[in-house]
Design a protein around this motif. Structure first.
Motif, PDB file in Angstrom:
ATOM      1  N   VAL A  54      36.670  -8.156  24.409  1.00 22.92           N
ATOM      2  CA  VAL A  54      37.706  -7.126  24.288  1.00 22.92           C
ATOM      3  C   VAL A  54      37.576  -6.182  25.483  1.00 22.92           C
ATOM      4  CG1 VAL A  54      38.433  -5.111  22.941  1.00 22.92           C
ATOM      5  CG2 VAL A  54      37.894  -7.252  21.773  1.00 22.92           C
ATOM      6  N   ALA A  55      38.694  -5.746  26.024  1.00 16.80           N
ATOM      7  CA  ALA A  55      38.693  -4.819  27.160  1.00 16.80           C
ATOM      8  C   ALA A  55      38.126  -3.464  26.742  1.00 16.80           C
ATOM      9  CB  ALA A  55      40.102  -4.657  27.710  1.00 16.80           C
ATOM     10  N   VAL A  56      37.414  -2.816  27.671  1.00 14.73           N
ATOM     11  CA  VAL A  56      36.842  -1.490  27.433  1.00 14.73           C
ATOM     12  C   VAL A  56      37.423  -0.520  28.456  1.00 14.73           C
ATOM     13  CG1 VAL A  56      34.738  -0.094  27.375  1.00 14.73           C
ATOM     14  CG2 VAL A  56      34.708  -2.456  26.526  1.00 14.73           C
ATOM     15  N   ASP A  57      37.954   0.584  27.992  1.00 18.20           N
ATOM     16  CA  ASP A  57      38.496   1.621  28.868  1.00 18.20           C
ATOM     17  C   ASP A  57      37.429   2.679  29.155  1.00 18.20           C
ATOM     18  OD1 ASP A  57      41.005   0.431  28.882  1.00 18.20           O
ATOM     19  OD2 ASP A  57      41.643   1.521  27.092  1.00 18.20           O
ATOM     20  N   GLY A  58      37.212   2.971  30.445  1.00 14.01           N
ATOM     21  CA  GLY A  58      36.288   4.049  30.811  1.00 14.01           C
ATOM     22  C   GLY A  58      34.828   3.700  30.667  1.00 14.01           C
ATOM     23  N   GLY A  59      34.519   2.385  30.648  1.00 14.42           N
ATOM     24  CA  GLY A  59      33.123   1.981  30.518  1.00 14.42           C
ATOM     25  C   GLY A  59      32.502   1.622  31.848  1.00 14.42           C
ATOM     26  N   ASN A  60      31.157   1.593  31.881  1.00 16.49           N
ATOM     27  CA  ASN A  60      30.504   1.140  33.102  1.00 16.49           C
ATOM     28  C   ASN A  60      30.662  -0.371  33.278  1.00 16.49           C
ATOM     29  OD1 ASN A  60      28.856   0.527  30.959  1.00 16.49           O
ATOM     30  ND2 ASN A  60      26.948   0.982  31.996  1.00 16.49           N
ATOM     31  N   ILE A  61      31.071  -1.070  32.199  1.00 21.32           N
ATOM     32  CA  ILE A  61      31.505  -2.461  32.241  1.00 21.32           C
ATOM     33  C   ILE A  61      32.876  -2.498  31.587  1.00 21.32           C
ATOM     34  CG2 ILE A  61      31.015  -4.817  31.465  1.00 21.32           C
ATOM     35  CD1 ILE A  61      28.071  -4.085  31.392  1.00 21.32           C
ATOM     36  N   SER A  88      42.186  -2.971  23.309  1.00 24.28           N
ATOM     37  CA  SER A  88      41.145  -2.364  24.156  1.00 24.28           C
ATOM     38  C   SER A  88      40.468  -1.265  23.351  1.00 24.28           C
ATOM     39  CB  SER A  88      41.738  -1.791  25.448  1.00 24.28           C
ATOM     40  OG  SER A  88      42.636  -0.736  25.164  1.00 24.28           O
ATOM     41  N   VAL A  89      39.248  -0.968  23.748  1.00 22.86           N
ATOM     42  CA  VAL A  89      38.476   0.052  23.042  1.00 22.86           C
ATOM     43  C   VAL A  89      37.937   1.046  24.068  1.00 22.86           C
ATOM     44  CG1 VAL A  89      36.390  -1.348  23.137  1.00 22.86           C
ATOM     45  CG2 VAL A  89      36.580   0.450  21.424  1.00 22.86           C
ATOM     46  N   ALA A  90      37.874   2.298  23.677  1.00 26.94           N
ATOM     47  CA  ALA A  90      37.407   3.340  24.597  1.00 26.94           C
ATOM     48  C   ALA A  90      35.887   3.418  24.602  1.00 26.94           C
ATOM     49  CB  ALA A  90      38.001   4.694  24.205  1.00 26.94           C
ATOM     50  N   ALA A  91      35.320   3.587  25.779  1.00 29.37           N
ATOM     51  CA  ALA A  91      33.867   3.785  25.911  1.00 29.37           C
ATOM     52  C   ALA A  91      33.524   5.205  25.448  1.00 29.37           C
ATOM     53  CB  ALA A  91      33.447   3.591  27.362  1.00 29.37           C
ATOM     54  N   PRO A  92      32.305   5.397  24.958  1.00 26.64           N
ATOM     55  CA  PRO A  92      31.220   4.428  24.845  1.00 26.64           C
ATOM     56  C   PRO A  92      31.374   3.534  23.617  1.00 26.64           C
ATOM     57  CG  PRO A  92      30.489   6.552  24.021  1.00 26.64           C
ATOM     58  CD  PRO A  92      31.883   6.757  24.549  1.00 26.64           C
ATOM     59  N   VAL A  93      30.786   2.341  23.705  1.00 28.23           N
ATOM     60  CA  VAL A  93      30.794   1.392  22.595  1.00 28.23           C
ATOM     61  C   VAL A  93      29.352   1.143  22.181  1.00 28.23           C
ATOM     62  CG1 VAL A  93      31.418  -0.943  21.859  1.00 28.23           C
ATOM     63  CG2 VAL A  93      32.882   0.282  23.491  1.00 28.23           C
ATOM     64  N   SER A  94      29.086   1.229  20.883  1.00 33.24           N
ATOM     65  CA  SER A  94      27.730   0.984  20.388  1.00 33.24           C
ATOM     66  C   SER A  94      27.622  -0.430  19.839  1.00 33.24           C
ATOM     67  CB  SER A  94      27.367   1.991  19.301  1.00 33.24           C
ATOM     68  OG  SER A  94      28.288   1.926  18.225  1.00 33.24           O
ATOM     69  N   GLU A  95      26.418  -0.987  19.894  1.00 30.09           N
ATOM     70  CA  GLU A  95      26.183  -2.323  19.345  1.00 30.09           C
ATOM     71  C   GLU A  95      26.440  -2.303  17.837  1.00 30.09           C
ATOM     72  OE1 GLU A  95      22.681  -5.744  19.105  1.00 30.09           O
ATOM     73  OE2 GLU A  95      22.362  -3.895  20.270  1.00 30.09           O
ATOM     74  N   GLY A  96      27.256  -3.280  17.341  1.00 31.67           N
ATOM     75  CA  GLY A  96      27.588  -3.342  15.929  1.00 31.67           C
ATOM     76  C   GLY A  96      28.808  -2.524  15.555  1.00 31.67           C
ATOM     77  N   GLN A 117      28.094   1.751  27.980  1.00 31.28           N
ATOM     78  CA  GLN A 117      28.056   3.184  28.234  1.00 31.28           C
ATOM     79  C   GLN A 117      29.331   3.654  28.908  1.00 31.28           C
ATOM     80  OE1 GLN A 117      24.529   3.884  30.545  1.00 31.28           O
ATOM     81  NE2 GLN A 117      23.157   3.611  28.805  1.00 31.28           N
ATOM     82  N   LYS A 118      29.593   4.924  28.736  1.00 30.95           N
ATOM     83  CA  LYS A 118      30.761   5.517  29.377  1.00 30.95           C
ATOM     84  C   LYS A 118      30.531   5.596  30.878  1.00 30.95           C
ATOM     85  CE  LYS A 118      33.927   9.415  28.829  1.00 30.95           C
ATOM     86  NZ  LYS A 118      34.198  10.687  28.097  1.00 30.95           N
ATOM     87  N   LYS A 119      31.532   5.249  31.636  1.00 25.47           N
ATOM     88  CA  LYS A 119      31.419   5.301  33.088  1.00 25.47           C
ATOM     89  C   LYS A 119      31.269   6.748  33.536  1.00 25.47           C
ATOM     90  CE  LYS A 119      33.753   3.808  37.319  1.00 25.47           C
ATOM     91  NZ  LYS A 119      34.963   3.142  37.870  1.00 25.47           N
ATOM     92  N   GLN A 120      30.218   6.961  34.331  1.00 25.79           N
ATOM     93  CA  GLN A 120      29.970   8.312  34.812  1.00 25.79           C
ATOM     94  C   GLN A 120      30.947   8.650  35.939  1.00 25.79           C
ATOM     95  OE1 GLN A 120      27.670  10.491  33.512  1.00 25.79           O
ATOM     96  NE2 GLN A 120      27.343   8.905  31.963  1.00 25.79           N
TER      97      GLN A 120
END
Length: 615
Positions: A54-61, A88-96, A117-120
């Motif tokens: 799934v796409a992540v918005d604003g993540g370091n990945i 898509s999901v907004a960062a930060p994303v936690s495992e689980g 993690q959220k992109k710095q």
């Protein structure tokens, strides 16, 4: 009996699957072993876990892998995957973390399989580098990379022989212009600039009116010798030892105290106004902070205060006995803080946003911190017009027996500043300027390196560039430039190489003096400055010292030092260990010369120094 389609066959051959006996499933039809295995698996295990991304918005990945929390029927897999289309999901994303809840009403969720993690946002620090002949500003990122540089020279004023002045308004206007230009050229957002650091020419003295901000006299530059006779008078009265024990400095016109006294004694009405608290004193850092803050900040740091010859580096306070000696009102002096400290803010009118000033240090101490020489025994040398060698001596105030001075290192807010031994060489890179401008042997410093590389050595030639006497550790003002070892076989190339090598020999003398004072051999020397780009010079330096010479990838270590100090204060870096991980390594030169040759070269240099002192 069930009928299935072979997944391996492009023709879609049909298979017959007899599953009446689950322990012995029989597959018939035109298929390969892989197709048969798939058919059996479909019967035995009608459910499976589903994985995707799934796409992540604003993540370091920019994407995260997901899976179903439990197995779902295989005939529902494609329908389940369709639910992830365009999600898509907004960062930060936690495992689980649940991405899609209750997939197809099956009571199963799509969950993230890893943490994102959220992109710095990018972080930048501006270093103001105010030097003797020019003002500069450099924008650094959080990797220590230079994003932009702006530089502007300003007028040098020589009212009399031996007198050197600057117009403080020239210092300010040139610094303001390059500050704005560096920020504009960097194209970074103001919100991403986290702090400003200031490094400066030390000792230069400025006095200005507290109300108007106007200087009462030109800045008296550190090079100025107008108060030399007064210093000699004080020495004759025995004050040199008193001053050294309090300040770590030799009694000399080089430092700020006698320059400040001269202004108060010679500018009409200045002393009376100073006593009333109407005038302010500062070294260049203090003056710039005053101007940048719109007159709200009158402060300096330990390193600059320690160069005034009025600051007690043992008690960390302006010394009342010395202030009385020089007749200087304490109320005109700035407050003193650690080098990494929130001094105040740049006025919004400067750059369009208030930015904290969080790092201040004199140029040489800033370079020491730029090399991260924070441990006792670490040493750096700056190869400029002259050479400045500083050694961190930790908490120990060392009384040098070899003509070195003691001063304070740049420090963090959480502790007492460390002490530093300092030695200076009067003519370093200036010897190459002499080859270029006076002798016409080279066109540039780079050419000196190229010419030197065409010969293996100097063929016994030594140049002692004592054009204005010898500095540390010899301190012989009457010594003069000397060339020894000339023979009929001496070539231009030998002469040029001898000039280049003279820099390394002089630095060796200073470092050797430091080793004698601390009774310990150094293991490495950190280097910076223009002449440090010469591989020939750096290799000889390593050979003479029998120590590694480390040249960073970015040699702007003076500006980088206050960048680090400011960045550490505002959280661009969390600690010095993180800094070490983030900043890329440069070149390392290791000793290669055999001891017999080294001894012979140093003996020849020592004999040449003796001849330069002979009169």
């Amino acid at each position: 009996m069930k009928e299935m389609i072979c997944i391996c066959c492009p023709m879609g051959c049909r298979l017959n699957v007899d599953d009446s006996d689950k322990q012995n499933i029989n597959v018939s039809g035109n298929t390969c072993p892989r197709g048969a295995k798939y058919a059996k698996d479909e019967v035995i295990c009608p459910k499976r876990m589903v994985t995707s991304v799934v796409a992540v918005d604003g993540g370091n990945i920019n994407m995260v892998s997901v899976k179903t929390s439990e197995s779902i029927p295989k005939d529902r897999i494609f329908d389940a995957l369709k639910l992830l289309d365009n999600i898509s999901v907004a960062a930060p994303v936690s495992e689980g973390q649940v991405i899609v809840e209750n997939v197809l009403g099956l009571g199963v969720d799509f969950v993230a399989t890893k943490e994102i993690q959220k992109k710095q946002s990018p972080k930048y620090v501006i270093s103001i580098d105010q030097g003797t002949t020019s003002s500069r500003a450099i924008v650094f990122d959080n990797k220590g990379k230079i994003i932009s540089v702006a530089q502007q020279e300003f007028k040098q004023i020589y009212p009399k022989a031996g007198w050197v002045e600057h117009d403080p308004e020239d210092i300010w206007s040139s610094q303001l212009q390059v500050l704005k230009k560096a920020v504009k050229d960097s194209k970074v957002k103001l919100d991403d600039i986290k702090a400003v650091g200031i490094t400066n020419q030390r000792e230069t003295t400025i006095v200005w009116d507290k109300k108007t901000g106007k200087p009462v006299y030109n800045a008296i530059v550190w090079q100025c010798r107008r108060t030399a006779e007064y210093c000699d008078e004080l020495k004759s009265q025995g004050y040199d030892e008193v001053i050294f024990q309090k300040t770590g400095l030799t009694l000399d016109a080089y430092f700020s105290a006698t320059k400040l006294k001269w202004i108060l004694d010679n500018v009409k009405g200045a002393k009376e106004k100073a006593k009333k608290g109407e005038l302010l004193f500062g070294t260049v850092d203090t003056y710039l902070m005053w101007k940048l803050s719109g007159g709200k900040v009158h402060a300096t740091d330990y390193t600059n205060a320690s160069r005034t010859m009025m600051y007690n580096i043992k008690t960390l306070e302006w010394d009342k006995e010395l202030l009385k000696l020089f007749d200087i009102p304490e109320k005109m002096l700035p407050k003193v803080y650690p080098s990494s400290y929130e001094f105040g803010y740049c006025n919004k009118s400067i750059l369009g946003k208030e930015i904290p000033i969080c790092g201040v240090a004199g140029d040489q101490q800033s370079a020491l911190f730029g090399h991260l020489c924070v441990k006792k025994g670490s040493v750096k040398n700056t190869y400029g017009t002259g050479c400045f060698t500083l050694m961190n001596t930790g908490k120990e105030f060392i009384t040098s027996t070899r003509g070195l001075i003691t001063t304070l290192a740049a420090s963090m807010e959480d502790g007492r500043p460390q002490y530093v031994l300092e030695g200076s060489v009067f003519v370093g890179g200036a010897v190459l300027q002499w080859l270029r401008d006076e002798l016409g042997l080279i066109k540039s410093a780079k050419e000196a390196d190229e010419i030197s590389a065409t010969v293996e050595d100097t063929n016994g030639v030594y140049i002692v560039p004592a054009f204005v006497g010898l500095g540390a550790p010899h301190w012989d003002a009457k010594a003069r430039g000397t060339v020894t070892g000339l023979t009929r076989g001496t070539k231009k190339e030998h002469f040029v190489r001898a000039a280049l090598e003279s820099i390394a020999y002089q630095v060796f003398d200073v470092v050797h003096a430091m080793e004698s004072d601390i009774n310990r051999k150094i293991s490495s020397l950190a280097v910076d400055g223009g002449a440090s780009v010469s591989n020939i010079l750096m290799q000889l330096q390593a050979d003479l010292l029998k120590a590694e010479v480390k040249r960073p990838s970015v040699i702007e270590t003076t500006a980088m030092g206050v960048c680090f100090l400011a960045g550490l204060k505002v959280g661009v870096w969390s600690n010095i260990e993180e800094l070490k991980r983030e900043i890329s390594d440069g070149a390392v030169f290791t000793p290669k010369m055999d001891e017999e040759k080294r001894y012979k070269l140093l003996l020849g240099w020592e004999q040449s120094i003796a001849r330069a002192k002979y009169r």
